[in-house]
Design a protein around this motif. Structure first.
Motif, PDB file in Angstrom:
ATOM      1  N   ASP A   1       0.848  -1.183   0.000  1.00 46.23           N
ATOM      2  CA  ASP A   1       0.000   0.000   0.000  1.00 46.23           C
ATOM      3  C   ASP A   1       0.886   1.237   0.000  1.00 46.23           C
ATOM      4  O   ASP A   1       2.067   1.184   0.292  1.00 46.23           O
TER       5      ASP A   1
ATOM      6  N   ALA B   1     -11.297  13.075   1.899  1.00 50.14           N
ATOM      7  CA  ALA B   1     -11.296  11.616   1.765  1.00 50.14           C
ATOM      8  C   ALA B   1     -10.135  11.006   2.533  1.00 50.14           C
ATOM      9  O   ALA B   1     -10.269   9.948   3.168  1.00 50.14           O
ATOM     10  N   ALA B   2      -8.978  11.668   2.467  1.00 45.75           N
ATOM     11  CA  ALA B   2      -7.816  11.154   3.190  1.00 45.75           C
ATOM     12  C   ALA B   2      -8.053  11.166   4.698  1.00 45.75           C
ATOM     13  O   ALA B   2      -7.628  10.252   5.417  1.00 45.75           O
TER      14      ALA B   2
ATOM     15  N   GLN C   1     -10.273   8.248   5.531  1.00 44.93           N
ATOM     16  CA  GLN C   1      -9.492   7.019   5.488  1.00 44.93           C
ATOM     17  C   GLN C   1      -8.600   6.887   6.728  1.00 44.93           C
ATOM     18  O   GLN C   1      -8.450   5.795   7.287  1.00 44.93           O
TER      19      GLN C   1
ATOM     20  N   ALA D   1     -10.707   5.839   9.574  1.00 46.91           N
ATOM     21  CA  ALA D   1     -11.077   4.424   9.457  1.00 46.91           C
ATOM     22  C   ALA D   1      -9.910   3.530   9.858  1.00 46.91           C
ATOM     23  O   ALA D   1     -10.092   2.528  10.573  1.00 46.91           O
ATOM     24  N   ARG D   2      -8.692   3.872   9.422  1.00 50.80           N
ATOM     25  CA  ARG D   2      -7.514   3.075   9.798  1.00 50.80           C
ATOM     26  C   ARG D   2      -7.290   3.104  11.301  1.00 50.80           C
ATOM     27  O   ARG D   2      -6.953   2.080  11.910  1.00 50.80           O
TER      28      ARG D   2
ATOM     29  N   GLU E   1     -13.703  -4.114   3.912  1.00 55.57           N
ATOM     30  CA  GLU E   1     -12.575  -3.740   3.064  1.00 55.57           C
ATOM     31  C   GLU E   1     -11.350  -4.564   3.430  1.00 55.57           C
ATOM     32  O   GLU E   1     -10.914  -4.574   4.591  1.00 55.57           O
TER      33      GLU E   1
ATOM     34  N   LEU F   1      -8.376  -2.694   5.106  1.00 53.71           N
ATOM     35  CA  LEU F   1      -8.588  -2.417   6.520  1.00 53.71           C
ATOM     36  C   LEU F   1      -8.463  -3.686   7.361  1.00 53.71           C
ATOM     37  O   LEU F   1      -7.966  -3.644   8.498  1.00 53.71           O
TER      38      LEU F   1
ATOM     39  N   THR G   1      -4.910  -4.124   7.938  1.00 57.05           N
ATOM     40  CA  THR G   1      -4.463  -3.203   8.981  1.00 57.05           C
ATOM     41  C   THR G   1      -4.772  -3.781  10.362  1.00 57.05           C
ATOM     42  O   THR G   1      -3.953  -3.696  11.289  1.00 57.05           O
TER      43      THR G   1
END
Length: 527
Positions: free
Chosen positions: A320, A353-354, A357, A360-361, A397, A400, A403
């Motif tokens: 990634d 959006a970043a 994300q 979410a991470r 996802e 994720l 992660t």
């Protein structure tokens, strides 16, 4: 308008080995490996060995941009210092331009970047110089851009606009925009939303019409270079410069046709451009890294002893973008290749959006830390070494879920936590209703009871439907004991067949546990 392809040059200004031919092969290999398309250098480089320079650039498939300084380019025989600007006379600059351009043209550069003339000249004198420069450019057949540089003819936005509007030069003179100099000269970072800068959009548009090259250095009101473009205190200045560059690149693309190609160069410089610490004269930032971070190349390379390309640089297999930039020592920052052609709304959307994300991470890492810790505690109490669990925060996802696996496997004393469950086998599930059920399976090395692919395949067979199964991959948390094998899989939502990710999750969990019991990896009476 078609988005332009931005080709990136690497300046040799301040780079170790720029005037040492014995270091060029490794240096150019490193530059190419980091994703650059050309180098820019002065007489101090090419006069060392013009033939070797051309040969090595061809070997590494790098273009050449020659930078010349009228009434400069030589070393003073008395002081040993580089001569940058030794005269204010028109005839001296004309003669110097002819000499240096002829010398540079022999190297077959992509184009020549010229620091031209003297800042004391009138508009009429400046136009006379540029008219002759255009004649020489056409005669030698090499494109020439003239830089917006202090001490030179295009040293401020006001006189530059006057020069570019003259009939003799309008639409003909080519410019290299290094707008950081103008911030320094005017002691101001121009703001089109401010009443005092209502002139700026028209001037920027005029300059963009003539611009063929951009030196990407971020200046500020009190100097031509911020100390670190990622620092939050410079965010406003960075945003302003990127906005100007995008305007310029879009103008270039509009006149270039399809497919448009434009050139840019991160050009942060060494001391005294780079700020230094008192008494030690130590630079406050790493020059090489700053000029690499600005572009974040698409290819990811790391330095290893004995590497086969670029004198120790080899390409790494990373999964990634975040891991890739960390592996190569580059920061995730404003990337020229990514942000250059986006408009303000697109950039704002990308930033939003970043942020989503990143949130979410962070949520997945927290859940992974917690689940991993619970697994490790259960293993200590019961001796069980394989676990199956759903994760809500991964939202179906696979990235994720990976992660989460990394968080579970991280040592419990790792920064930001860690599950400490690297020695335990796991099958992780995450359902996104209407989309898919994502599955990540991990089996640590050194055990001979469970095959990671067989376990995953048995679960997918039980679920049925439209499935995807990836090949097994070796993963590690950085230690030999932490090595294991991972498989990714997914089952697509299929409402027409009466299947949903939520229902598939229940079937998958039951099948995963049943397989472990059949293989003796779980007690048969375990609930």
């Amino acid at each position: 308008m078609t988005a332009p392809t931005i080709k990136i040059a690497r300046t040799l200004w301040g780079v170790d080995g720029f005037n040492e031919p014995g270091k060029w092969d490794e240096l150019f290999g490193r530059i190419k490996a980091e994703g650059f398309d050309a180098i820019e250098c002065t007489t101090l480089t090419w006069r060392c060995d013009p033939k070797l320079l051309r040969e090595l650039l061809d070997k590494h498939e790098l273009g050449l941009i020659c930078q010349i300084h009228t009434t400069g380019g030589d070393i003073d025989a008395t002081t040993g210092e580089y001569q940058y600007l030794t005269s204010s006379k028109l005839h001296a600059h004309l003669a110097s331009f002819v000499k240096l351009l002829t010398e540079a043209a022999a190297l077959k550069p992509l184009f020549v970047n010229s620091h031209s003339g003297h800042d004391s000249w009138s508009t009429e004198t400046a136009v006379a110089f540029f008219k002759y420069a255009l004649t020489m450019e056409a005669s030698l057949g090499v494109p020439v851009v003239h830089e917006t540089h202090r001490q030179r003819l295009l040293w401020n936005p006001y006189s530059t606009a006057e020069i570019l509007k003259t009939e003799a030069l309008k639409g003909k003179l080519k410019v290299n925009c290094d707008l950081s100099h103008w911030c320094c000269v005017c002691e101001h970072v121009f703001d089109a939303t401010s009443a005092r800068d209502d002139w700026w959009p028209a001037t920027l548009a005029l300059v963009a019409e003539h611009c063929h090259f951009v030196h990407c250095r971020v200046g500020h009101a009190e100097g031509p270079q911020v100390n670190a473009p990622e620092a939050p205190e410079h965010a406003k200045d960075v945003d302003a410069h990127f906005g100007w560059w995008r305007t310029i690149w879009q103008a270039q693309a509009a006149r270039a046709g399809a497919p448009p190609v434009v050139w840019a160069e991160p050009e942060f410089g060494p001391p005294p451009y780079m700020q230094t610490l008192p008494f030690t004269n130590e630079p406050v930032s790493d020059l090489w890294k700053i000029n690499s971070r600005l572009m974040v190349p698409k290819k990811k390379w790391v330095h290893t002893l004995g590497g086969q390309q670029g004198g120790g640089y080899v390409q790494v297999d990373v999964e990634d973008e975040e891991a890739a930039t960390k592996a190569s020592g580059l920061a995730v920052s404003a990337a020229l290749r990514e942000l250059a052609v986006q408009d303000v709304e697109a950039v704002a959307a990308a930033k939003a959006a970043a942020e989503v994300q990143a949130q979410a991470r962070a949520a997945v890492q927290r859940e992974g830390n917690l689940k991993g810790a619970e697994m490790a505690a259960a293993a200590r109490q019961t001796g069980v070494t394989f676990f199956c669990t759903p994760l809500v925060s991964a939202e179906g996802e696979l990235p994720l879920l990976n992660t989460a696996l990394q968080a579970m496997n991280a040592p419990a004393d790792a920064a930001g936590g860690g599950g400490g469950a690297v020695a335990l086998g796991k099958m992780l599930f995450s359902a996104a209703e209407g989309e898919q059920l994502a599955i990540v399976t991990y089996v640590p090395s050194g055990q001979n009871v469970i095959d990671v692919s067989e376990w995953t395949a048995s679960v997918l067979e039980a679920i049925g439907g439209k499935v995807m199964l990836g090949p097994p991959k070796m993963v590690s948390n950085g230690t030999e004991e932490g090595r294991g094998t991972r498989v990714e899989a997914a089952v697509a939502a299929d409402p027409d067949a009466g299947k949903s990710p939520t229902k598939d999750l229940d079937v998958g969990l039951a099948a995963a546990v049943a397989f472990l019991k059949q293989k003796g990896a779980l007690p048969s009476d375990l609930e």
